[in-house]
Design a protein around this motif. Structure first.
Motif, PDB file in Angstrom:
ATOM      1  N   ASN A   1       0.840  -1.184   0.000  1.00  0.00           N
ATOM      2  CA  ASN A   1       0.000   0.000   0.000  1.00  0.00           C
ATOM      3  C   ASN A   1       0.882   1.243   0.000  1.00  0.00           C
ATOM      4  O   ASN A   1       1.266   1.759   1.048  1.00  0.00           O
ATOM      5  CB  ASN A   1      -0.945  -0.010   1.207  1.00  0.00           C
ATOM      6  CG  ASN A   1      -1.870   1.189   1.236  1.00  0.00           C
ATOM      7  OD1 ASN A   1      -1.987   1.909   0.235  1.00  0.00           O
ATOM      8  ND2 ASN A   1      -2.521   1.406   2.347  1.00  0.00           N
TER       9      ASN A   1
ATOM     10  N   ASN B   1      -0.296   5.205   1.499  1.00  0.00           N
ATOM     11  CA  ASN B   1      -0.020   5.704   2.838  1.00  0.00           C
ATOM     12  C   ASN B   1       1.351   6.365   2.898  1.00  0.00           C
ATOM     13  O   ASN B   1       1.516   7.464   3.456  1.00  0.00           O
ATOM     14  CB  ASN B   1      -0.091   4.556   3.846  1.00  0.00           C
ATOM     15  CG  ASN B   1       0.237   5.014   5.256  1.00  0.00           C
ATOM     16  OD1 ASN B   1      -0.303   6.004   5.725  1.00  0.00           O
ATOM     17  ND2 ASN B   1       1.125   4.303   5.918  1.00  0.00           N
TER      18      ASN B   1
ATOM     19  N   SER C   1       1.247   9.708   1.099  1.00  0.00           N
ATOM     20  CA  SER C   1       0.600  10.744   1.905  1.00  0.00           C
ATOM     21  C   SER C   1       1.558  11.315   2.943  1.00  0.00           C
ATOM     22  O   SER C   1       1.606  12.532   3.168  1.00  0.00           O
ATOM     23  CB  SER C   1      -0.646  10.172   2.591  1.00  0.00           C
ATOM     24  OG  SER C   1      -1.593   9.719   1.645  1.00  0.00           O
TER      25      SER C   1
END
Length: 457
Positions: free
Chosen positions: A430, A433, A436
């Protein structure tokens, strides 16, 4: 003194024979040190001895010193011995095959002094081991398989002597038995209110012996207390896997509280203000007396007063000439520097765009490559000329994490690093994340620029 193995006893009648041993462990794990000892016994005179190099597929092999040669006696019979020691680090889980080794030599004929001798050759048996992946219960932190790991710290000043505004050097040392120093991660240091951090580069070293590798990592940082009073340095816990016991353990640096004294210059400045006030009054009184005396006794004219209008003009002309010369000298280098900065910024933007794509795709290996390329491009773009980009190049995720004091971002980088060395190294990651967190740090750096910023403007 080790007992003679059964294999050695059974082969005593041979001219040459191998005795190979591998360090016994309850289980073997990826990136764990596996000690490999190889001995070649001989009972005849020979020339031109040679051993094949030890190469293991999907593993890193570290020689532990040079080849040793000595003699030993077994049941009254004297043998010569060649001995080699290696540390093997598996890079993937599954079956690990240590290939058989070949020894060759030319055996002398005691009755033919000038003869070339006959060729002798022996091959050892291969060894197969099962390597396990990172245990499922291991936390989201750098994977550290070792037989021993310890953490310690020291300060440049005794905690009872800390004062507000005075820099204190904190040195944290990690020592691991069975891991090289460059594999030890940077110690995550939590943010502390009223403490400013100025980290230094981490230094690593290795101590090699036939018992394996002992790695050391030394991390230094300057702490500057911004306020007086009590300050608590939180506990630091480093998870690691004890390969001897086959269990998770923690190296702990306990929390402790220090009392910071007020800055000495605060009291000195207060006293200095009073002294300066008195001095100013005295000066004003003296000036007043002088003016009064001159009024009573007539006007005093200095000989230098005739030139008072000339010196400002001369100073202004000299300053103007220096400014023009400096501008002419710096014009060409400044233009070249602007061109280099423009190229570096363009390259950084391209790497940032590629990193965004890799985060959206979620491939761990592509993300790892794009992240390091962008980090080095950003670093080159922000170098101040004191060091070359080659000297400060970032080559690993732990090294990249050392540049941050952001626990969430460091945790995400550690998670990616752990995934790359796990059995599921090719599985999806992922990356949104992580992206970000990087964007959040980018915004902070735009608000408060730093020389070593890794984020594009």
């Amino acid at each position: 003194v080790n007992a003679v193995s059964d294999d050695v006893k059974a082969q005593q009648e041979k001219e040459f024979f191998f005795d190979i041993s591998v360090q016994k462990q309850p289980q073997y794990y990826v990136q764990q040190q596996i000690l490999y000892t190889e001995k070649v016994y001989y009972s005849v005179q020979h020339d031109e001895p040679s051993l094949t190099s030890l190469d293991v597929t999907d593993a890193r092999v570290e020689p532990l010193g040079d080849v040793r040669q000595y003699t030993t006696v077994i049941k009254g019979q004297r043998f010569g011995v060649y001995e080699r020691n290696f540390a093997i680090y598996p890079e993937v889980s599954g079956e690990l095959v240590i290939p058989g080794q070949r020894f060759q030599a030319s055996v002398r004929d005691p009755y033919d002094r000038w003869g070339r001798g006959r060729q002798a050759s022996i091959v050892s048996k291969p060894i197969s081991l099962t390597v396990n992946s990172i245990p499922a219960g291991y936390p989201q932190a750098p994977w550290l398989p070792a037989s021993q790991l310890s953490i310690s710290e020291r300060f440049s000043a005794d905690p009872q002597d800390w004062q507000q505004g005075d820099p204190i050097t904190r040195t944290i040392t990690l020592k691991a038995t069975g891991l090289p120093g460059n594999q030890l991660p940077p110690v995550p240091v939590p943010e502390i209110r009223n403490i400013r951090y100025y980290p230094d580069q981490t230094e690593s070293s290795d101590d090699l012996s036939e018992n394996g590798v002992e790695g050391t990592s030394v991390q230094s940082m300057a702490l500057v207390p911004a306020a007086s009073g009590k300050i608590t340095l939180p506990e630091i816990r480093i998870p690691w896997w004890n390969v001897t016991k086959g269990q998770l353990e923690y190296a702990v640096l306990p929390a402790h509280t220090v009392t910071v004294a007020p800055a000495q210059n605060a009291a000195q400045n207060s006293g200095q203000n009073t002294v300066n006030g008195n001095t100013q009054s005295a000066a004003e009184a003296s000036a007043s007396d002088s003016h009064s005396g001159n009024s009573n006794g007539g006007t005093l004219v200095s000989a230098d007063s005739h030139f008072s209008g000339f010196w400002p003009v001369l100073f202004a002309l000299s300053l103007l000439v220096n400014i023009v010369l400096g501008w002419l000298l710096l014009k060409k280098p400044a233009a070249a520097m602007e061109s280099a900065e423009s190229d570096a910024l363009q390259n950084e933007k391209q790497c940032w765009k590629a990193l965004n794509t890799a985060c959206r795709n979620g491939d761990a290996k592509d993300l790892h490559s794009a992240l390091l390329k962008w980090a080095n491009a950003a670093l080159r773009n922000n170098l101040d000329g004191s060091e070359s980009s080659k000297d400060r190049a970032i080559t690993s995720l732990p090294q990249l994490a050392a540049r941050y004091r952001d626990p969430a971002l460091n945790s995400a980088l550690s998670e990616l690093d752990a995934l790359l060395f796990s059995a599921q190294g090719n599985s999806a990651y992922n990356g949104q994340n992580l992206l970000s967190l990087l964007k959040a740090r980018k915004q902070l750096d735009e608000e408060k620029p730093q020389n070593d910023s890794l984020y594009p403007a």
